[in-house]
Design an enzyme around this catalytic site. Structure first.
Site, PDB file in Angstrom:
ATOM      1  N   ASN A   9       2.537   6.289   5.039  1.00  0.00           N
ATOM      2  CA  ASN A   9       1.820   7.570   4.966  1.00  0.00           C
ATOM      3  C   ASN A   9       2.411   8.471   6.049  1.00  0.00           C
ATOM      4  OD1 ASN A   9       0.038   9.686   5.033  1.00  0.00           O
ATOM      5  ND2 ASN A   9      -1.746   8.465   5.656  1.00  0.00           N
ATOM      6  N   HIS A  95      -8.281   9.045   2.196  1.00  0.00           N
ATOM      7  CA  HIS A  95      -7.863   8.671   3.555  1.00  0.00           C
ATOM      8  C   HIS A  95      -8.923   9.142   4.552  1.00  0.00           C
ATOM      9  CE1 HIS A  95      -5.727   8.625   7.353  1.00  0.00           C
ATOM     10  NE2 HIS A  95      -4.976   7.691   6.819  1.00  0.00           N
ATOM     11  N   GLU A  97      -8.766  10.601   7.250  1.00  0.00           N
ATOM     12  CA  GLU A  97      -8.600  11.978   7.756  1.00  0.00           C
ATOM     13  C   GLU A  97      -9.108  12.989   6.736  1.00  0.00           C
ATOM     14  OE1 GLU A  97      -4.479  11.429   8.837  1.00  0.00           O
ATOM     15  OE2 GLU A  97      -5.176  10.005  10.348  1.00  0.00           O
ATOM     16  N   GLU A 165      -8.887   0.585   5.851  1.00  0.00           N
ATOM     17  CA  GLU A 165      -8.395   1.164   7.091  1.00  0.00           C
ATOM     18  C   GLU A 165      -9.577   1.465   8.015  1.00  0.00           C
ATOM     19  OE1 GLU A 165      -4.317   3.172   6.484  1.00  0.00           O
ATOM     20  OE2 GLU A 165      -5.840   4.609   5.909  1.00  0.00           O
ATOM     21  N   GLY A 171      -4.182   5.165  14.191  1.00  0.00           N
ATOM     22  CA  GLY A 171      -3.528   6.005  15.193  1.00  0.00           C
ATOM     23  C   GLY A 171      -3.963   5.708  16.616  1.00  0.00           C
ATOM     24  N   SER A 211      -2.807   1.076  12.695  1.00  0.00           N
ATOM     25  CA  SER A 211      -1.933   0.587  13.767  1.00  0.00           C
ATOM     26  C   SER A 211      -1.140  -0.658  13.371  1.00  0.00           C
ATOM     27  CB  SER A 211      -2.734   0.340  15.055  1.00  0.00           C
ATOM     28  OG  SER A 211      -3.290   1.568  15.519  1.00  0.00           O
TER      29      SER A 211
HETATM   30  P1  PGA Z   1      -1.473   4.372  11.774  1.00  0.00           P
HETATM   31  O1  PGA Z   1      -2.048   5.153  10.499  1.00  0.00           O
HETATM   32  O2  PGA Z   1      -0.562   3.295  11.249  1.00  0.00           O
HETATM   33  O3  PGA Z   1      -0.732   5.417  12.555  1.00  0.00           O
HETATM   34  O4  PGA Z   1      -2.637   3.808  12.500  1.00  0.00           O
HETATM   35  C1  PGA Z   1      -2.457   4.470   9.345  1.00  0.00           C
HETATM   36  C2  PGA Z   1      -2.982   5.432   8.330  1.00  0.00           C
HETATM   37  O5  PGA Z   1      -3.634   6.413   8.709  1.00  0.00           O
HETATM   38  O6  PGA Z   1      -2.777   5.246   7.105  1.00  0.00           O
END
Ligand code: PGA
Length: 256
Positions: A9, A95, A97, A165, A171, A211
């Site tokens: 992603n 997602h 976000e 997730e 992140g 992560s």
């Molecule tokens: P990350 O993001 O690997 O940077 O934690 C994962 C994601 O948001 O799909």
């Protein structure tokens, strides 16, 4: 055995020149390992050129979001037929976000998932609890609700991938432990079995995201119900993304 899927992603990263460099390095470094599926999800403006860039390789192309309507007066939005036209086979929906920054709700996501499938593409549907929800012991209730309010028997299981997730792991550099991931993945699979049936639930890939890095990928992917990874930060560096794909390949080899 489910074939692992490693999905990147890209979020809101990369200009065209940067994207070309990244995708060429991924192409060059990809071993002939047919045991792992690979998907990249760049931002909208890169989809058409990246479709060209992955032509003739086994890298699949996905988008990070889609509008639920096929066309219309929706300034700033992109529809599923447009994504298909650009060369996408997959769309990430829900997602964290999108849920937490852009306020996307379960009822909207249910429409988006159906738009993706109705448009002939596959959906990668994301779920996951926040830190507060985990600490309040609500992880199971939250992920179950995220499944039942969006996924239904009308969603063909062969068009569906689920990505677990945990929001607190995205992140942050703080991944779920393999045991934490396995626990939720098993729960998700049993929920899917109750919704469809055991065979369908066993065929649906459940990815872990949050992560995922080269140094933790193998242990996460070795869990029986972890069928791949949705990778954010580490997918922006070709060597890291390739190392995660290689880790998935090693897990498959070890299991044979
Ligand atoms: P990350 O993001 O690997 O940077 O934690 C994962 C994601 O948001 O799909």
């Amino acid at each position: 055995m489910r074939k692992p899927l490693i999905a990147g992603n890209w979020k809101m990263h990369k200009t065209l020149a940067e994207a070309r460099e990244l995708v060429n390095s991924i192409r060059d470094g990809l071993r002939d390992d047919a045991h792992v599926d690979v998907l990249i999800c760049p931002p909208f403006q890169l989809l058409a050129p990246m479709a060209k860039a992955v032509e003739g390789s086994r890298i699949m192309l996905g988008a990070q979001n889609a509008h639920e309507a096929s066309h219309g007066a929706f300034t700033g939005e992109v529809s599923v037929p447009m994504l298909a036209d650009a060369g996408c086979t997959h769309v990430i929906i829900g997602h964290s976000e999108r849920r937490h920054i852009f306020g996307e709700t379960g009822s909207l996501l249910a429409k988006k998932v159906r738009a993706v499938i109705g448009g002939g593409l596959e959906v990668v549907y994301c779920i996951g609890e926040t830190l507060e929800q985990r600490e309040a012991g609500r992880t199971q209730a939250v992920v179950e609700q995220q499944i039942t309010e969006v996924i239904g028997k009308d969603i063909a299981p062969d068009r569906l991938t689920v990505a677990y997730e945990p929001v607190w792991a995205i992140g942050t550099g703080r991944n779920a432990t393999p045991e934490q991931a396995q626990e939720v993945h098993a729960l998700v699979r049993s929920k899917l079995a109750a919704m469809y049936d055991r065979a369908a639930a066993d065929s649906i890939r459940i990815l872990y995201g949050g992560s995922v890095k080269p140094n933790n990928a193998e242990a996460l992917l070795a869990q029986p119900d972890v069928d791949g990874a949705l990778v954010g930060g580490a997918c922006l560096v070709a060597a890291d993304f390739l190392a995660i794909i290689a880790a998935a390949g090693s897990v498959v080899t070890a299991a044979r």
